[in-house]
Write a protein that holds these residues in place. Structure first.
Motif, mmCIF file in Angstrom:
data_model
loop_
_atom_site.group_PDB
_atom_site.id
_atom_site.type_symbol
_atom_site.label_atom_id
_atom_site.label_comp_id
_atom_site.label_asym_id
_atom_site.label_seq_id
_atom_site.Cartn_x
_atom_site.Cartn_y
_atom_site.Cartn_z
ATOM 1 N N ARG A 67 0.854 -1.191 0.000
ATOM 2 C CA ARG A 67 0.000 0.000 0.000
ATOM 3 C C ARG A 67 0.892 1.245 0.000
ATOM 4 N NH1 ARG A 67 -2.443 -1.332 5.561
ATOM 5 N NH2 ARG A 67 -0.230 -1.845 5.738
ATOM 6 N N LEU A 68 0.711 2.077 -0.997
ATOM 7 C CA LEU A 68 1.542 3.264 -1.170
ATOM 8 C C LEU A 68 0.674 4.508 -1.135
ATOM 9 C CD1 LEU A 68 4.273 4.676 -2.141
ATOM 10 C CD2 LEU A 68 3.357 4.361 -4.455
ATOM 11 N N ILE A 69 1.119 5.528 -0.411
ATOM 12 C CA ILE A 69 0.459 6.832 -0.425
ATOM 13 C C ILE A 69 1.307 7.785 -1.257
ATOM 14 C CG2 ILE A 69 1.527 7.411 1.817
ATOM 15 C CD1 ILE A 69 -1.796 8.848 0.490
ATOM 16 N N ASP A 70 0.681 8.406 -2.256
ATOM 17 C CA ASP A 70 1.334 9.413 -3.097
ATOM 18 C C ASP A 70 0.822 10.774 -2.642
ATOM 19 O OD1 ASP A 70 2.439 11.010 -5.029
ATOM 20 O OD2 ASP A 70 1.550 9.957 -6.750
ATOM 21 N N ILE A 71 1.642 11.483 -1.877
ATOM 22 C CA ILE A 71 1.229 12.739 -1.243
ATOM 23 C C ILE A 71 1.469 13.891 -2.216
ATOM 24 C CG2 ILE A 71 1.563 14.259 0.748
ATOM 25 C CD1 ILE A 71 2.930 11.748 2.101
ATOM 26 N N GLY A 72 0.379 14.500 -2.669
ATOM 27 C CA GLY A 72 0.477 15.501 -3.712
ATOM 28 C C GLY A 72 0.593 14.824 -5.057
ATOM 29 N N CYS A 73 -0.415 14.008 -5.391
ATOM 30 C CA CYS A 73 -0.319 13.084 -6.529
ATOM 31 C C CYS A 73 -0.590 13.742 -7.871
ATOM 32 C CB CYS A 73 -1.284 11.922 -6.331
ATOM 33 S SG CYS A 73 -3.026 12.417 -6.374
ATOM 34 N N THR A 91 -2.793 4.966 -3.104
ATOM 35 C CA THR A 91 -3.730 6.027 -2.750
ATOM 36 C C THR A 91 -3.065 7.359 -3.076
ATOM 37 O OG1 THR A 91 -4.728 4.756 -0.953
ATOM 38 C CG2 THR A 91 -5.013 7.138 -0.891
ATOM 39 N N GLY A 92 -3.692 8.134 -3.939
ATOM 40 C CA GLY A 92 -3.186 9.459 -4.273
ATOM 41 C C GLY A 92 -3.954 10.517 -3.506
ATOM 42 N N LEU A 93 -3.247 11.515 -3.022
ATOM 43 C CA LEU A 93 -3.872 12.595 -2.261
ATOM 44 C C LEU A 93 -3.510 13.920 -2.904
ATOM 45 C CD1 LEU A 93 -5.446 13.385 0.376
ATOM 46 C CD2 LEU A 93 -3.199 13.660 1.451
#
Length: 285
Positions: A67-73, A91-93
């Protein structure tokens, strides 16, 4: 650290990207960040932005199902590439509603999965230990609360989880001229602040993150702005593009100076560009 504080800053950042979406999509495409340029190896902007993404992602050692979070995707292009390549759940944010809407129109990747949500990383509601890895390409400067940026990484990563950041960093103790230049970049780019590399490493350590590696990529990303300037000149001959961009320039007269200001900041050493890889401490057995 140069600071432009505001409690409503995430909203300002989102509106900045909403208003400039036609400009950014025309000049950068779907991957809205610097590219990595190798000497004597011409590349398109798309190829160069992919090289930067690959450089950052490789040390994360992503595995299928991670599970990867892309902060400022941004527009979600990087999230889809990583899901495809590593079969990860991304998950892109983004703080921009227009970016989230554009990202939602991407077809599902053939491998892995992508979801993009609109929100603010500083006040996110992700449960603790939600992610195996994190990616933040050029989003740190937009964050109005730098310490919380790092503590949220610690909170949301699993023990042993890794993070890859690429960020602008400022010269230590900038003089008056350097401060003016950095301030101009902050105002035109909706950047809350630009800190030094040392300040970011200290904040990461205080948040319980180990700095695994740092790379100065300044000379390898700097050519991005020459390529963007060429695209601006070429696009200036397009009446449709001019018709969409001219109202933005009239509302924000300082906008046309952003590209030469960025080039000047790099050339004078006022601004650097660093990659930082971090790890949350694993649980001791």
């Amino acid at each position: 650290m140069l600071q432009e504080p505001s409690s409503s800053f995430p909203v300002q950042v989102g509106k900045h990207y909403d208003r400039l979406a036609p400009f950014y999509l025309r000049l950068w495409g779907n991957s809205l960040h610097h590219g990595l340029w190798e000497q004597h190896a011409p590349a398109s902007i798309t190829e160069a932005t992919t090289l930067l993404l690959d450089l950052l992602a490789t040390p994360l050692a992503l595995r299928p199902g991670n599970r990867l979070i892309d902060i400022g995707c941004g527009y979600g292009a990087d999230a889809h590439r990583l899901a495809r390549q590593y079969r990860t759940l991304v998950t892109g944010l983004t703080a921009s509603r227009s970016q989230a809407a554009t990202a939602a129109r991407h077809p599902p990747p053939p491998h892995g999965a992508v979801r993009v949500v609109h929100g603010d990383w500083i006040q996110n509601e992700f449960p603790a230990r939600s992610f195996d890895a994190a990616l933040a390409i050029e989003s740190l400067a937009h964050m109005q609360d730098k310490p919380t940026f790092f503590t949220e990484l610690t909170r949301t990563l699993v023990p042993g989880g890794r993070a890859a950041l690429s960020c602008w960093t400022s010269v230590p103790d900038p003089g008056s001229g350097e401060s003016l230049l950095l301030g101009y970049l902050c105002r035109t780019g909706a950047l809350s602040s630009i800190g030094t590399l040392e300040s970011y490493c200290r904040l990461a350590a205080r948040a319980g993150l180990t700095v695994l590696q740092v790379q100065d990529l300044t000379t390898r990303v700097e050519p991005t702005w020459g390529h963007i300037a060429q695209r601006v000149l070429a696009s200036s001959l397009n009446p449709l593009f001019l018709g969409r961009v001219l109202p933005l320039v009239l509302r924000r007269p300082s906008l046309p100076g952003a590209i030469p200001a960025m080039m000047l900041a790099y050339r004078t050493g006022t601004l650097r560009y660093h990659a930082i890889w971090l790890r949350k401490q694993p649980i001791e057995s």
